[in-house]
Design a protein around this motif. Structure first.
Motif, PDB file in Angstrom:
ATOM      1  N   LEU A  91       1.136 -15.479  91.885  1.00 53.75           N
ATOM      2  CA  LEU A  91       0.897 -14.146  91.321  1.00 53.75           C
ATOM      3  C   LEU A  91      -0.147 -14.170  90.206  1.00 53.75           C
ATOM      4  CD1 LEU A  91       4.516 -12.628  91.213  1.00 53.75           C
ATOM      5  CD2 LEU A  91       2.708 -12.229  92.906  1.00 53.75           C
ATOM      6  N   HIS A 132       6.724 -25.338  93.248  1.00 54.64           N
ATOM      7  CA  HIS A 132       5.634 -24.547  92.658  1.00 54.64           C
ATOM      8  C   HIS A 132       6.055 -24.001  91.292  1.00 54.64           C
ATOM      9  CE1 HIS A 132       2.231 -21.492  93.040  1.00 54.64           C
ATOM     10  NE2 HIS A 132       2.971 -20.979  92.063  1.00 54.64           N
ATOM     11  N   GLU A 133       7.282 -23.452  91.232  1.00 53.39           N
ATOM     12  CA  GLU A 133       7.749 -22.850  89.973  1.00 53.39           C
ATOM     13  C   GLU A 133       8.030 -23.906  88.914  1.00 53.39           C
ATOM     14  OE1 GLU A 133       7.181 -19.828  89.627  1.00 53.39           O
ATOM     15  OE2 GLU A 133       6.881 -19.480  91.751  1.00 53.39           O
ATOM     16  N   HIS A 136       4.905 -24.881  87.191  1.00 48.85           N
ATOM     17  CA  HIS A 136       4.484 -23.904  86.166  1.00 48.85           C
ATOM     18  C   HIS A 136       5.068 -24.237  84.799  1.00 48.85           C
ATOM     19  CE1 HIS A 136       2.148 -20.652  87.899  1.00 48.85           C
ATOM     20  NE2 HIS A 136       2.981 -20.494  88.914  1.00 48.85           N
TER      21      HIS A 136
HETATM   22 CO    CO Z   1       2.652 -19.512  90.662  1.00 50.15          CO
END
Ligand code: CO
Length: 157
Positions: A91, A132-133, A136
């Motif tokens: 996003l 992926h998270e 982050h």
């Molecule tokens: Co992302």
């Protein structure tokens, strides 16, 4: 319900190591609800706190299957194996999609909004979203792992 503003790349908040969460209070519950509303509104399958400007180890994942909403607070990958190669977006990078190699299976220890520690095992797309998270939360962006970028119209969605 409140929708939060998504931070887009390049913004330095996306590339810092996030701090561990130590207080599991009403403020955290409200934040997770707002993150969830924001993720759904933006059609995402995951969202991490730095993407809304908060450098804490909080991320959510919901790929729309029976697993439901997964709250990843202070998550650690305990085991990982196998390999999957597939498309990924974020996003914070609107319209950008790349092919990323991830582990096919992960076993993760994390806490939920109440501070309860739990273990989750995931494979395939769910494992991809979780990795992926978690990246982050350590300031690691998917673009650093892309094998190649897709041309417009090359993938569905
Ligand atoms: Co992302």
């Amino acid at each position: 319900m409140s929708k939060l503003q998504i931070v887009n790349y390049p913004n330095e908040v996306l590339e810092v190591e996030c701090e561990r969460v130590t207080s599991f209070d009403r403020k955290l519950t409200k934040l997770i609800k707002d993150m969830y509303d924001t993720m759904i509104e933006e059609d995402g399958v995951g969202l991490a706190a730095p993407q809304i400007g908060i450098t804490k180890q909080i991320a959510i994942v919901d790929i729309g299957d029976e697993s439901g909403l997964i709250e990843l607070i202070n998550p650690t990958i305990l085991e990982q194996r196998g390999e999957q190669v597939g498309p990924e977006g974020c996003l914070s990078f609107p319209g950008l999609f790349g092919e990323v190699t991830r582990y096919d299976y992960v076993k993760v220890r994390a806490q939920n909004r109440k501070g309860k520690t739990y273990i989750i095992e995931a494979e395939g797309f769910l494992a991809r979203a979780i990795q992926h998270e978690i990246d982050h939360l350590h300031g690691i962006l998917f673009t650093s792992k892309v094998n190649r970028y897709y041309e417009e119209g090359e993938i569905e969605g």
